[in-house]
Design a protein around this motif. Structure first.
Motif, short mmCIF file in Angstrom:
data_model
loop_
_atom_site.label_atom_id
_atom_site.label_comp_id
_atom_site.label_asym_id
_atom_site.label_seq_id
_atom_site.Cartn_x
_atom_site.Cartn_y
_atom_site.Cartn_z
N ILE A 156 -7.23 4.31 -5.96
CA ILE A 156 -7.26 5.76 -6.11
C ILE A 156 -8.35 6.33 -5.20
O ILE A 156 -9.32 5.64 -4.88
CB ILE A 156 -7.52 6.19 -7.57
N VAL A 157 -8.16 7.55 -4.77
CA VAL A 157 -9.10 8.18 -3.84
C VAL A 157 -10.37 8.56 -4.58
O VAL A 157 -10.33 9.10 -5.69
CB VAL A 157 -8.46 9.43 -3.19
N MET A 158 -11.52 8.27 -3.98
CA MET A 158 -12.80 8.61 -4.60
C MET A 158 -12.96 10.13 -4.64
O MET A 158 -12.66 10.83 -3.68
CB MET A 158 -13.96 8.01 -3.81
N GLY A 159 -13.44 10.61 -5.77
CA GLY A 159 -13.70 12.03 -5.91
C GLY A 159 -12.47 12.88 -6.09
O GLY A 159 -12.55 14.11 -6.06
N ASP A 160 -11.30 12.26 -6.25
CA ASP A 160 -10.05 13.01 -6.44
C ASP A 160 -9.93 13.41 -7.90
O ASP A 160 -9.74 12.58 -8.78
CB ASP A 160 -8.85 12.15 -6.02
N THR A 161 -10.02 14.70 -8.18
CA THR A 161 -9.94 15.18 -9.57
C THR A 161 -8.54 15.06 -10.14
O THR A 161 -8.35 15.11 -11.34
CB THR A 161 -10.41 16.65 -9.64
N LEU A 192 0.82 -1.21 0.00
CA LEU A 192 0.00 0.00 0.00
C LEU A 192 0.86 1.26 0.00
O LEU A 192 0.49 2.27 -0.61
CB LEU A 192 -0.92 0.00 1.22
N SER A 193 2.00 1.21 0.69
CA SER A 193 2.87 2.40 0.75
C SER A 193 3.73 2.55 -0.50
O SER A 193 4.12 3.66 -0.84
CB SER A 193 3.76 2.33 1.99
N LYS A 194 4.02 1.43 -1.18
CA LYS A 194 4.91 1.48 -2.35
C LYS A 194 4.17 1.48 -3.69
O LYS A 194 4.66 2.04 -4.66
CB LYS A 194 5.88 0.30 -2.32
N THR A 195 2.99 0.84 -3.74
CA THR A 195 2.29 0.68 -5.02
C THR A 195 0.85 1.15 -4.99
O THR A 195 0.15 1.01 -5.99
CB THR A 195 2.31 -0.79 -5.45
N SER A 196 0.38 1.69 -3.85
CA SER A 196 -1.02 2.14 -3.71
C SER A 196 -2.01 1.02 -3.97
O SER A 196 -3.11 1.24 -4.50
CB SER A 196 -1.31 3.31 -4.66
N LEU A 215 -5.54 11.14 -11.91
CA LEU A 215 -4.74 10.74 -13.07
C LEU A 215 -3.31 11.25 -12.95
O LEU A 215 -2.41 10.72 -13.59
CB LEU A 215 -5.39 11.25 -14.35
N GLN A 216 -3.08 12.32 -12.14
CA GLN A 216 -1.75 12.86 -11.97
C GLN A 216 -0.99 12.18 -10.82
O GLN A 216 0.22 12.29 -10.74
CB GLN A 216 -1.83 14.36 -11.71
N ARG A 217 -1.70 11.49 -9.94
CA ARG A 217 -1.06 10.84 -8.80
C ARG A 217 -0.62 9.44 -9.21
O ARG A 217 -1.44 8.60 -9.59
CB ARG A 217 -2.03 10.76 -7.62
N LEU A 218 0.66 9.18 -9.13
CA LEU A 218 1.20 7.89 -9.53
C LEU A 218 1.04 6.87 -8.41
O LEU A 218 0.95 7.22 -7.23
CB LEU A 218 2.68 8.03 -9.90
N ALA A 219 1.02 5.61 -8.79
CA ALA A 219 0.87 4.53 -7.80
C ALA A 219 2.06 4.47 -6.85
O ALA A 219 1.92 4.08 -5.69
CB ALA A 219 0.70 3.19 -8.51
N SER A 220 3.24 4.87 -7.34
CA SER A 220 4.44 4.82 -6.50
C SER A 220 4.40 5.84 -5.36
O SER A 220 5.18 5.72 -4.40
CB SER A 220 5.68 5.07 -7.36
N ALA A 221 3.51 6.83 -5.44
CA ALA A 221 3.41 7.83 -4.37
C ALA A 221 2.71 7.29 -3.13
O ALA A 221 2.79 7.90 -2.06
CB ALA A 221 2.66 9.06 -4.89
N GLY A 222 2.02 6.17 -3.25
CA GLY A 222 1.31 5.60 -2.11
C GLY A 222 -0.02 6.29 -1.87
O GLY A 222 -0.34 7.32 -2.47
N LEU A 223 -0.81 5.71 -0.97
CA LEU A 223 -2.11 6.27 -0.63
C LEU A 223 -1.97 7.37 0.41
O LEU A 223 -1.02 7.37 1.20
CB LEU A 223 -3.03 5.18 -0.08
N PRO A 224 -2.90 8.34 0.42
CA PRO A 224 -2.92 9.30 1.53
C PRO A 224 -3.09 8.59 2.87
O PRO A 224 -3.58 7.46 2.94
CB PRO A 224 -4.14 10.18 1.21
N LYS A 225 -2.67 9.23 3.94
CA LYS A 225 -2.61 8.59 5.25
C LYS A 225 -3.98 8.07 5.69
O LYS A 225 -4.08 6.95 6.22
CB LYS A 225 -2.08 9.60 6.28
N LYS A 226 -5.04 8.83 5.45
CA LYS A 226 -6.37 8.43 5.90
C LYS A 226 -6.82 7.17 5.17
O LYS A 226 -7.27 6.20 5.79
CB LYS A 226 -7.36 9.57 5.65
N GLN A 227 -6.71 7.17 3.85
CA GLN A 227 -7.11 6.00 3.07
C GLN A 227 -6.18 4.81 3.32
O GLN A 227 -6.59 3.66 3.23
CB GLN A 227 -7.14 6.34 1.57
#
Length: 360
Positions: free
Chosen positions: A92-97, A75-79, A100-112
């Motif tokens: 990917i986060v629901m409702g996040d506009t 989850l932290s390395k590949t979302s 498409l710009q957030r890569l999987a390598s960035a990981g999920l936000p802390k809450k999700q």
């Protein structure tokens, strides 16, 4: 109708939504891994209870800990979870506009991220424990001798046992309805747990794959210098946990290809063939456990219970070892230790067999 039929096998090109077959297959991956590992641990525990019995008794906790390390790493390395990443998916986060710009390598936000950990690791563990509790309560209710007056606690757990099938049916129905809505294009999530976690599944893009490959190469070639002892310790622990998670994920990835073979090997048809080919006479009991020997584990008289050392009452045999005890003695012992009192073989309450003498 043709549009709905096409949605079953293909996904939308705009949002890269996976098909129902992809999401169901990735869910079944971890479901198949758990019983395969559990069978391996059971075989080891039966072959050597003294050394491997611990892993059988604490299998749920050990598996949950390993699953936590594995899912946290992915989850932290590949979302994505391990199984989702195996099938080329990401969260990917629901409702996040800007999804498409957030890569999987960035990981999920802390809450999700923490919500996903809870629903991927903690919830399955609690569900397994609840099923085992219900099973043990049912066995105790069926096989124990009830007094004329029933306490409030007995009434409560009998009501709990009566309501559990309906609660479980409602739970499974919730998931079924969500999958039907996903098939018909009415929902972005195939599972209500994804909705509660605030995420949805999407296919990995070319940019995601390139970023993940670059991240793997960069982490193996570059090392940050530690400036203090605390930072060195933290870096070493982080590296060790990463190595454990990577080794576990690699082992699971390789082991997935053998799951179908294990499923066939332990199928009822194949087991019947093996039994017919390996039908041998039943070996005698061990010499050191013979009734005629001086073993302190067994009484001299065959009518005496090895646990209470009194004449047996309500004779009950253990299917795993063949030794006979009082029902109350062996029931309490097996429920507490999950093992045969004489041989130490892993044993459950359902292995108790009531013996009926000609007098009865």
């Amino acid at each position: 109708m043709a549009e709905h039929g096409a949605h079953l096998t293909t996904a939308s090109v705009v949002d890269d939504q996976p098909s129902i077959f992809e999401v169901v297959a990735q869910e079944g991956l971890m479901t198949a891994v758990r019983p395969a590992l559990q069978h391996v641990v059971k075989v080891l525990a039966e072959s050597n209870p003294a050394h491997y019995g611990f892993f059988w008794r604490w299998f749920d906790e050990i598996f949950t800990l390993l699953d936590l390390l594995l899912q946290q790493h992915y989850l932290s390395k590949t979302s994505a979870s391990f199984s989702e990443n195996f099938y080329g998916l990401k969260r990917i986060v629901m409702g996040d506009t800007h999804r498409l710009q957030r890569l999987a390598s960035a990981g999920l936000p802390k809450k999700q991220f923490w919500k996903s950990i809870i629903f991927l690791v903690l919830l399955p563990y609690l569900k397994v424990k609840l099923e085992k509790l219900v099973s043990s309560l049912r066995e105790e209710d069926e096989y124990s001798i009830h007094p004329p007056s029933v306490s409030r606690w007995k009434q409560f757990y009998r009501a709990f046992l009566a309501a559990y099938p309906f609660v479980n049916m409602a739970w499974e129905g919730w998931f079924l309805v969500q999958q039907l809505r996903y098939i018909l294009g009415k929902s972005k999530q195939h599972s209500p747990l994804l909705n509660l976690a605030g995420v949805q599944l999407s296919r990995l893009t070319v940019q995601d794959i390139q970023a993940l490959a670059h991240q793997s190469t960069e982490s193996s070639m570059t090392q940050q210098p530690a400036k203090s002892v605390n930072e060195k310790i933290k870096a070493a622990l982080k590296k060790a946990l990463g190595g454990v998670a990577l080794s576990l994920s690699t082992g699971l990835s390789v082991g997935v290809f053998f799951l179908q073979f294990l499923e066939w090997w332990y199928s009822s048809e194949n087991q019947e063939t093996i039994k017919s080919l390996t039908a041998l006479p039943i070996p005698p009991p061990p010499v050191h456990l013979d009734y005629n020997s001086d073993s302190p584990l067994l009484p001299k008289m065959k009518t005496v219970c090895p646990l209470c050392r009194k004449t047996r009452v309500n004779d009950t045999a253990l299917a795993t070892s063949g030794y006979v005890f009082c029902y109350r003695c062996v029931f309490n012992y097996v429920r507490s230790h999950q093992a045969c009192p004489i041989t130490g073989y892993p044993t459950e309450v359902q292995h108790l067999i009531k013996l009926y003498s000609p007098e009865n």
